[in-house]
Design an enzyme around this catalytic site. Structure first.
Site, PDB file in Angstrom:
ATOM      1  N   GLU A 181       7.456  34.366  71.910  1.00  0.00           N
ATOM      2  CA  GLU A 181       7.257  33.763  73.224  1.00  0.00           C
ATOM      3  C   GLU A 181       7.105  32.268  72.985  1.00  0.00           C
ATOM      4  OE1 GLU A 181       4.280  33.272  77.017  1.00  0.00           O
ATOM      5  OE2 GLU A 181       3.572  33.263  74.975  1.00  0.00           O
ATOM      6  N   ASP A 194       2.664  36.097  70.932  1.00  0.00           N
ATOM      7  CA  ASP A 194       2.129  35.308  72.041  1.00  0.00           C
ATOM      8  C   ASP A 194       2.053  33.832  71.652  1.00  0.00           C
ATOM      9  OD1 ASP A 194       0.726  35.450  74.700  1.00  0.00           O
ATOM     10  OD2 ASP A 194      -0.870  34.520  73.543  1.00  0.00           O
TER      11      ASP A 194
END
Ligand code: GLC
Ligand code: CA
Length: 558
Positions: free
Chosen positions: A273, A214
């Site tokens: 990401e 993330d």
């Protein structure tokens, strides 16, 4: 065949089709209206039949759920609403028995404000070891009343929150690039680095095949935490120059993480990401000694336009080829408006999730959006590299735009001063049946009504259900199943070379090894080469004529 050798001899992550599960919204096994691990387990046969290679599970850790799990309060346990560690172990084992890999989300940029470290930091004094795990600073101005710099949170508002010290007075500020409940960790602190390594090992030991990282371009902040430049020239330069994104320090971390992955058997991996551009910056995350995949977000910001799409494909492939990494295509995820709406309305900015900011949503043409989303899917699955699907895209669900305002939960809604409806519209629980009982089959408890799911399902939601598409010729679900089966059988698909076919300005067309070709028509009806055999199309063809907004896979016959 490509110089990379056969698919079986390549690491799985070069070709994999990975299906993203948003656990809250996938399947609910106990009637509380919240998806859970047992629910995922019950749907493994569905995933197997769909034909995906891997699943990625959005955060399943204990969390107060201010950002639905992206605010983690303990990285080494499971959210009680979702189940237990034993449930997770069983899911990993059963997925593996079916030949499905499983990767989990890891959230290293920030914790929850209920993580024990942050609770300790608040209780401790300025300058303490406890505070040094996060980014605490004194404020500016005579009484420290002003935030330490001008950074803004991604969800809106100031990125700093002031705390009350032990003496009851307003004191230091802490940094949160996302919600107030998501304090940023201090990655200059070796304790943070080593804790996150322990977390990786904890899950690798339990058998996960990898991680989705993330905000992989976050974590490190420019020394001195300088203001973001707000002069017109800097604004023009855009996001690349934010002092909190894409800093050099992240690459040292990824090199050390790669060494950890490589110390385990079985091609363990991670996908970043990283919202960075241009593509050459993304390539830096997938250098040979760093991560294996990095999401390619180009298609989340594209217009439905041949020229632009060709350009984006070229840029992406070239940039990654330089570091020898495969591309990882993404058309949908839990942060963006569904592709059906996006590609029809021409929405191009992932950060602008509200329809009021993006033009009038009433203009949406569902039929046209569906054609485009389906064509995009065939294009994605034919392009070189791997692909990440998001639950529901195989059903061609549209964005849900009629969630009542009092049921919206995304922190973006609140932090934007109730201007931006946020991302809930792509997170509504999956309709498994067309009957409303059990929230359209989302829940095993038939008495659960659609409006009792954690995000309410609208009346019309059932018409997109799995059972209304299962085995139905021409349904989107059937198209995905068939396309994934062909992809598996075709030696030229997945990783490997591609070659453009010049077929006119409104046609995106390319060849893959094995006399395979994909054509997508963005303009008026187009005649396919006469010597081609149709393998699959995203909509019915009339003879060899490819209609507008339609894609086809063919075998070229010489
Ligand atoms: C990532 C996630 C998003 C989350 C944010 C903060 O962008 O995909 O859902 O809100 O990070 O963790
Ligand atoms: Ca449940």
């Amino acid at each position: 065949m490509s110089e990379l050798g056969s698919r079986a001899s390549r690491p799985w992550w070069r070709d994999a089709v990975t299906y993203q599960i948003y656990p809250r919204s996938f399947a609910d096994s106990n009637g509380d209206g919240i998806g859970d691990i047992e629910g995922i387990r019950s749907r493994l046969p569905y995933l197997k039949k769909l034909g995906i290679d891997a699943i990625w599970i959005s955060p399943w850790y204990p969390s107060p759920q201010h950002d639905h799990g992206y605010d983690v309060s303990d990285y080494m346990d499971i959210e009680p609403d979702y189940g237990t560690l034993a449930d997770a172990d069983l899911l990993i084992k059963q997925a593996h028995n079916l030949g499905i890999k499983l990767i989990i989300d890891i959230v290293p940029n920030h914790t929850s404000n209920e993580h024990k470290w942050f609770v300790q930091a608040l209780a401790a004094k300025p300058g303490s070891l406890e505070r040094n795990r996060y980014i605490f600073r004194d404020g500016k101005g005579p009484n420290g009343d002003l935030p330490p710099n001008n950074w803004e949170a991604v969800f809106g508002g100031c990125a700093w929150e002031r705390v009350i010290e032990a003496d009851g007075k307003a004191g230091q500020w802490y940094l949160h690039l996302f919600a107030i409940e998501q304090p940023d960790l201090n990655w200059e602190n070796p304790e943070v680095i080593s804790h996150m390594e322990d977390v990786l090992k904890f899950w690798l030991d339990r058998g996960v095949d990898g991680f989705r990282i993330d905000v992989a371009h976050g974590m490190f902040k420019e020394a001195g935490l300088p203001d973001v430049r707000t002069d017109p020239e800097a604004v023009m330069l855009g996001t690349e120059h934010k002092p909190f994104w894409d800093q050099e320090g992240v690459h040292d971390i990824y090199r050390s993480w790669r060494a950890i992955f490589d110390s385990y058997p079985g091609d363990r991996m991670a996908v970043a990401e990283a919202w960075v551009s241009p593509a050459s910056r993304i390539a830096r995350y997938v250098r040979p000694d760093e991560l294996q995949n990095s999401f390619n977000f180009e298609m989340l910001t594209t217009l439905w336009q041949a020229q632009q799409i060709r350009q984006k494909i070229d840029n992406s492939i070239q940039a990654l080829a330089e570091v020898g990494a495969p591309t990882s295509w993404v058309f949908n995820n839990h942060d963006v408006v569904r592709s059906l709406d996006r590609l029809d309305l021409g929405l191009t900015n992932h950060a602008d999730t509200t329809f009021s900011r993006q033009g009038d949503a009433s203009e949406l043409n569902i039929a046209r959006g569906t054609l485009r989303a389906r064509s995009a899917a065939l294009m994605m699955l034919a392009l070189p590299g791997g692909a990440y699907l998001y639950q529901g895209e195989e059903l061609a669900v549209p964005e849900v735009r009629d969630i009542p305002p009092d049921r919206l939960t995304d922190p973006r809604w609140r932090m934007s001063g109730f201007q931006d409806r946020g991302r809930d519209g792509c997170r509504v629980p999956i309709p498994w049946t067309s009957r409303p009982a059990g929230a359209f089959g989302f829940s095993s408890d038939d008495s659960l009504r659609p409006d009792q799911a954690w995000l309410p399902q609208s009346d019309w939601w059932g018409k997109y259900s799995v059972d209304s598409q299962d085995g139905i010729e021409g349904s989107t679900l059937s198209m995905y199943r068939q396309a994934l089966a062909i992809r598996k059988a075709e030696i030229g698909l997945g990783d490997g070379p591609m070659e453009w076919i010049q077929a006119g300005k409104d046609i995106v067309a390319f060849k893959r090894p094995g006399d395979f070709a994909c054509y997508i028509n963005f303009g008026l009806a187009f005649e396919l080469p006469r010597k081609s055999v149709i393998l699959i199309s995203s909509a019915p063809l009339s003879g060899q004529s490819l209609p507008t907004d339609t894609a086809v896979w063919v075998r070229l016959i010489s």
